[in-house]
Write a protein that holds these residues in place. Sequence first.
Motif, PDB file in Angstrom:
ATOM      1  N   HIS A  21     -14.716  -2.584 -13.519  1.00 14.20           N
ATOM      2  CA  HIS A  21     -15.373  -1.417 -12.926  1.00 14.20           C
ATOM      3  C   HIS A  21     -15.477  -1.568 -11.414  1.00 14.20           C
ATOM      4  O   HIS A  21     -15.345  -0.584 -10.686  1.00 14.20           O
ATOM      5  N   ARG A  22     -15.714  -2.780 -10.959  1.00 13.43           N
ATOM      6  CA  ARG A  22     -15.812  -3.015  -9.519  1.00 13.43           C
ATOM      7  C   ARG A  22     -14.491  -2.736  -8.808  1.00 13.43           C
ATOM      8  O   ARG A  22     -14.473  -2.337  -7.646  1.00 13.43           O
ATOM      9  N   LEU A  23     -13.380  -2.935  -9.522  1.00 17.46           N
ATOM     10  CA  LEU A  23     -12.058  -2.757  -8.933  1.00 17.46           C
ATOM     11  C   LEU A  23     -11.618  -1.294  -8.893  1.00 17.46           C
ATOM     12  O   LEU A  23     -10.547  -0.990  -8.364  1.00 17.46           O
ATOM     13  N   GLY A  24     -12.399  -0.393  -9.460  1.00 17.26           N
ATOM     14  CA  GLY A  24     -12.106   1.033  -9.357  1.00 17.26           C
ATOM     15  C   GLY A  24     -11.005   1.496 -10.298  1.00 17.26           C
ATOM     16  O   GLY A  24     -10.404   0.717 -11.035  1.00 17.26           O
ATOM     17  N   ASP A  29      -4.151   6.488  -6.269  1.00 14.76           N
ATOM     18  CA  ASP A  29      -3.124   5.992  -5.350  1.00 14.76           C
ATOM     19  C   ASP A  29      -3.720   5.240  -4.169  1.00 14.76           C
ATOM     20  O   ASP A  29      -3.097   4.318  -3.633  1.00 14.76           O
ATOM     21  N   GLU A  30      -4.914   5.622  -3.737  1.00 14.71           N
ATOM     22  CA  GLU A  30      -5.511   4.981  -2.569  1.00 14.71           C
ATOM     23  C   GLU A  30      -6.252   3.691  -2.911  1.00 14.71           C
ATOM     24  O   GLU A  30      -6.723   2.979  -2.011  1.00 14.71           O
ATOM     25  N   ASN A  31      -6.370   3.367  -4.180  1.00 10.83           N
ATOM     26  CA  ASN A  31      -7.116   2.175  -4.601  1.00 10.83           C
ATOM     27  C   ASN A  31      -6.300   0.910  -4.282  1.00 10.83           C
ATOM     28  O   ASN A  31      -5.192   0.737  -4.806  1.00 10.83           O
ATOM     29  N   PRO A  32      -6.816   0.019  -3.458  1.00  6.39           N
ATOM     30  CA  PRO A  32      -6.074  -1.203  -3.134  1.00  6.39           C
ATOM     31  C   PRO A  32      -5.939  -2.155  -4.315  1.00  6.39           C
ATOM     32  O   PRO A  32      -5.208  -3.150  -4.227  1.00  6.39           O
ATOM     33  N   GLY A  34      -5.132  -0.885  -7.468  1.00  2.30           N
ATOM     34  CA  GLY A  34      -4.571  -0.035  -8.503  1.00  2.30           C
ATOM     35  C   GLY A  34      -3.085  -0.217  -8.708  1.00  2.30           C
ATOM     36  O   GLY A  34      -2.447  -1.113  -8.125  1.00  2.30           O
ATOM     37  N   PHE A  35      -2.518   0.651  -9.534  1.00  6.78           N
ATOM     38  CA  PHE A  35      -1.101   0.545  -9.890  1.00  6.78           C
ATOM     39  C   PHE A  35      -0.187   0.826  -8.693  1.00  6.78           C
ATOM     40  O   PHE A  35       0.854   0.184  -8.544  1.00  6.78           O
ATOM     41  N   ALA A  36      -0.567   1.772  -7.853  1.00  5.91           N
ATOM     42  CA  ALA A  36       0.253   2.048  -6.666  1.00  5.91           C
ATOM     43  C   ALA A  36       0.273   0.844  -5.738  1.00  5.91           C
ATOM     44  O   ALA A  36       1.317   0.492  -5.164  1.00  5.91           O
ATOM     45  N   ALA A  37      -0.876   0.173  -5.591  1.00  9.20           N
ATOM     46  CA  ALA A  37      -0.936  -1.028  -4.754  1.00  9.20           C
ATOM     47  C   ALA A  37      -0.079  -2.141  -5.341  1.00  9.20           C
ATOM     48  O   ALA A  37       0.481  -2.959  -4.597  1.00  9.20           O
ATOM     49  N   MET A  38       0.034  -2.179  -6.678  1.00  7.17           N
ATOM     50  CA  MET A  38       0.909  -3.162  -7.312  1.00  7.17           C
ATOM     51  C   MET A  38       2.352  -2.947  -6.857  1.00  7.17           C
ATOM     52  O   MET A  38       3.074  -3.905  -6.529  1.00  7.17           O
ATOM     53  N   ARG A  39       2.780  -1.703  -6.832  1.00 10.34           N
ATOM     54  CA  ARG A  39       4.147  -1.408  -6.392  1.00 10.34           C
ATOM     55  C   ARG A  39       4.352  -1.788  -4.932  1.00 10.34           C
ATOM     56  O   ARG A  39       5.383  -2.348  -4.551  1.00 10.34           O
ATOM     57  N   GLN A  40       3.348  -1.493  -4.115  1.00  4.02           N
ATOM     58  CA  GLN A  40       3.452  -1.800  -2.689  1.00  4.02           C
ATOM     59  C   GLN A  40       3.504  -3.310  -2.467  1.00  4.02           C
ATOM     60  O   GLN A  40       4.266  -3.797  -1.631  1.00  4.02           O
ATOM     61  N   ARG A  41       2.688  -4.054  -3.185  1.00  8.20           N
ATOM     62  CA  ARG A  41       2.721  -5.519  -3.090  1.00  8.20           C
ATOM     63  C   ARG A  41       4.087  -6.041  -3.454  1.00  8.20           C
ATOM     64  O   ARG A  41       4.652  -6.906  -2.775  1.00  8.20           O
ATOM     65  N   ASP A  42       4.647  -5.508  -4.516  1.00 10.88           N
ATOM     66  CA  ASP A  42       5.956  -5.969  -4.968  1.00 10.88           C
ATOM     67  C   ASP A  42       7.036  -5.692  -3.917  1.00 10.88           C
ATOM     68  O   ASP A  42       7.897  -6.534  -3.660  1.00 10.88           O
ATOM     69  N   GLU A  43       6.983  -4.528  -3.291  1.00 10.75           N
ATOM     70  CA  GLU A  43       7.972  -4.175  -2.273  1.00 10.75           C
ATOM     71  C   GLU A  43       7.878  -5.086  -1.056  1.00 10.75           C
ATOM     72  O   GLU A  43       8.889  -5.431  -0.439  1.00 10.75           O
ATOM     73  N   THR A  48      -1.719  -8.925  -2.754  1.00 13.48           N
ATOM     74  CA  THR A  48      -2.592  -7.839  -2.341  1.00 13.48           C
ATOM     75  C   THR A  48      -4.022  -8.327  -2.184  1.00 13.48           C
ATOM     76  O   THR A  48      -4.359  -9.484  -2.470  1.00 13.48           O
ATOM     77  N   ALA A  49      -4.871  -7.398  -1.736  1.00 10.58           N
ATOM     78  CA  ALA A  49      -6.297  -7.705  -1.621  1.00 10.58           C
ATOM     79  C   ALA A  49      -6.907  -8.031  -2.975  1.00 10.58           C
ATOM     80  O   ALA A  49      -7.988  -8.616  -3.044  1.00 10.58           O
ATOM     81  N   LEU A  50      -6.214  -7.666  -4.055  1.00 13.63           N
ATOM     82  CA  LEU A  50      -6.745  -7.935  -5.397  1.00 13.63           C
ATOM     83  C   LEU A  50      -7.011  -9.420  -5.597  1.00 13.63           C
ATOM     84  O   LEU A  50      -7.997  -9.804  -6.233  1.00 13.63           O
ATOM     85  N   ALA A  51      -6.129 -10.271  -5.075  1.00 15.69           N
ATOM     86  CA  ALA A  51      -6.311 -11.708  -5.267  1.00 15.69           C
ATOM     87  C   ALA A  51      -7.621 -12.173  -4.639  1.00 15.69           C
ATOM     88  O   ALA A  51      -8.346 -12.994  -5.222  1.00 15.69           O
ATOM     89  N   ASP A  52      -7.940 -11.658  -3.457  1.00 19.39           N
ATOM     90  CA  ASP A  52      -9.194 -12.051  -2.812  1.00 19.39           C
ATOM     91  C   ASP A  52     -10.401 -11.533  -3.575  1.00 19.39           C
ATOM     92  O   ASP A  52     -11.387 -12.245  -3.769  1.00 19.39           O
ATOM     93  N   GLU A  53     -10.330 -10.283  -4.025  1.00 22.00           N
ATOM     94  CA  GLU A  53     -11.468  -9.692  -4.720  1.00 22.00           C
ATOM     95  C   GLU A  53     -11.680 -10.328  -6.089  1.00 22.00           C
ATOM     96  O   GLU A  53     -12.798 -10.693  -6.456  1.00 22.00           O
ATOM     97  N   ALA A  54     -10.608 -10.478  -6.870  1.00 21.96           N
ATOM     98  CA  ALA A  54     -10.730 -11.073  -8.209  1.00 21.96           C
ATOM     99  C   ALA A  54     -10.943 -12.576  -8.138  1.00 21.96           C
ATOM    100  O   ALA A  54     -11.467 -13.184  -9.075  1.00 21.96           O
ATOM    101  N   GLY A  55     -10.550 -13.182  -7.022  1.00 22.69           N
ATOM    102  CA  GLY A  55     -10.689 -14.626  -6.900  1.00 22.69           C
ATOM    103  C   GLY A  55     -12.117 -15.098  -7.023  1.00 22.69           C
ATOM    104  O   GLY A  55     -12.378 -16.203  -7.530  1.00 22.69           O
TER     105      GLY A  55
END
Length: 583
Positions: A21-24, A29-32, A34-43, A48-55
């Motif tokens: 829930h904290r991760l939104g 698309d604007e969620n850092p 989210g799935f769109a951010a996953m694609r951007q990280r891969d490219e 992504t910032a997900l590693a810092d937040e989930a870490g």
Amino acid sequence: MSATLNGPEATRYPAGAELDHRLGDPRADENPYGFAAMRQRDERADLTALADEAGTDLRLAFVPRCFGGELLTADDTLMSARLASRRDGTAMPATMFGITATTCVLLAGTPEQCAEVVTMARHGQSIGFALIEEEHDGDLLAGDCSLFDDGRGDYRLTGRKWRVGLGPRCSALLVLARTGDRGPAAFTLVLLRDQDLAKAKRHVHRTEGFRGIEFADFCFDNLLVPVQDVVGGIGEGMETVLRALQLVRAMSTAANLGCADTALRLTMDHATTAGFEGAPLTAMPYVRRELGASAAALTVADVVATACARGLHTLPGQQSLWSSVAKSVVTDLSEDVFARCADVLAFRGQLADGPTGAFGVARRDNAVVRYLDIDPVGNLRLIAQQLRRLASHDVLDQPPPRPELATTFSLDAPLPELRLSDLALSWRGRDDVTAALPAVSHDIRDLLAGEPSAGPLLCRLGSLQAALSLIPRDVHELADALGKDCGRSAELLDLAERFAQLHAAASCVHLWWFNRHRPLFGQAPASTGWLVAALDVLRNRGGGPRGRLEPEIAAAPFTLAEALHADGRLFSAAPVQLREGAS
């Protein structure tokens, strides 16, 4: 039929639910995160910032509290890592790649070494693990990287190690080096720090999946290793590694479960909104069957991974077998989910943009997990080694389930403390999961006697028991035919793979039996549709991947997936309320 999810069902895994829930909403698309951010990280081939937040939730989630960690139970950790991985498959390795090295040190290190690695994990520093060498890939008992006594009370390290995860950026490195001539007792662990790694040459590897998680080779040339940097005793390294890898294999399934959940969720998103001949795509019998089979495969993976994680607490001595089974079954079935969902998505599954653009990224990330820690053949060898010992037990003896097994599968049962020291190098007794199946099956027959709807389940229970009873016979016949070559034969590995599937099937039966009075997978208590489909998925894999389910069997898991998807819940026996389903 869906059940109303409240009470214990609604409060399972609160830490994982809070993280999600904290991760939104991952669809935004604007969620850092989210799935769109996953694609951007891969490219960008970057994390992504997900590693810092989930870490903050994951870095110490696998470390028992007696060492200063934050582990509640292993299935809690599994769920949190799984929920992060559904948003980006790299989330787990980006935060937990130090799990192998850290666990090895916790098993064999001094109090000072244990405190050091836990502090590093707390501060987000990565500890690499150098196990294999390119010339001996897949053979754990081979290696030329050597540790020599320098004659002055310290050691010298010489040789090369291959594809260390996060190797280009790790702050410390645990190295398994040869200190003897032959066998598992010929290896020793040493812990190197920044100043040591600066003297080692590194060659970077990039992979098709897990982009941003780079791997590196390390080359050591007569590197000085002080005696206080040896972890455990001389010659004890391999045993420590093999015990630590049991926890690692159990936790690695979180990435597969998270990626497969995303695959099925994105496909359900498309199938419920796309039209075909004036009706939703989900009205097509083929689509319903393939999505039902995908849900059944994910159901099995969920059961096996959860049981393995809980078994680390209840039956730690058997995890040398259970964790290898989980690794084999979950990696296979998660790939099955992607293959089926890709056919439903058709060309949309190949697009890098749009609402299904994350599908291909998740598929490539999922594929990498299969080869981490230990490759599929090496993992089957571990099962095969124990299978020959399991075959020596009397198959006619049908013991009742041990209390520990009931605790493992009763999802509301409190778990004892996880004690890493209780992990055994290899299990020489019975496999409690398969040994208890006859007694549990007998009780199920008594419970369901006279119920017309129970026929399909009872029939499959009989087939499962018959298949399990053939395993010891086949192992003995193979040993008689091949002699000393039996242990290296492809046929023995085939039997190991088949045993893993049967163990998984028995696990599904136990989960149903020990939770028959509570809802599972969002279904009404004692619903058998998901179980029949799960048993068929595993039975059909005996003839190769992607065996077909009959439409009437696939209907139950499709309905299950449809309800959980519509309600925004995880595809799991404990269907956590996801952020996108929150009101």
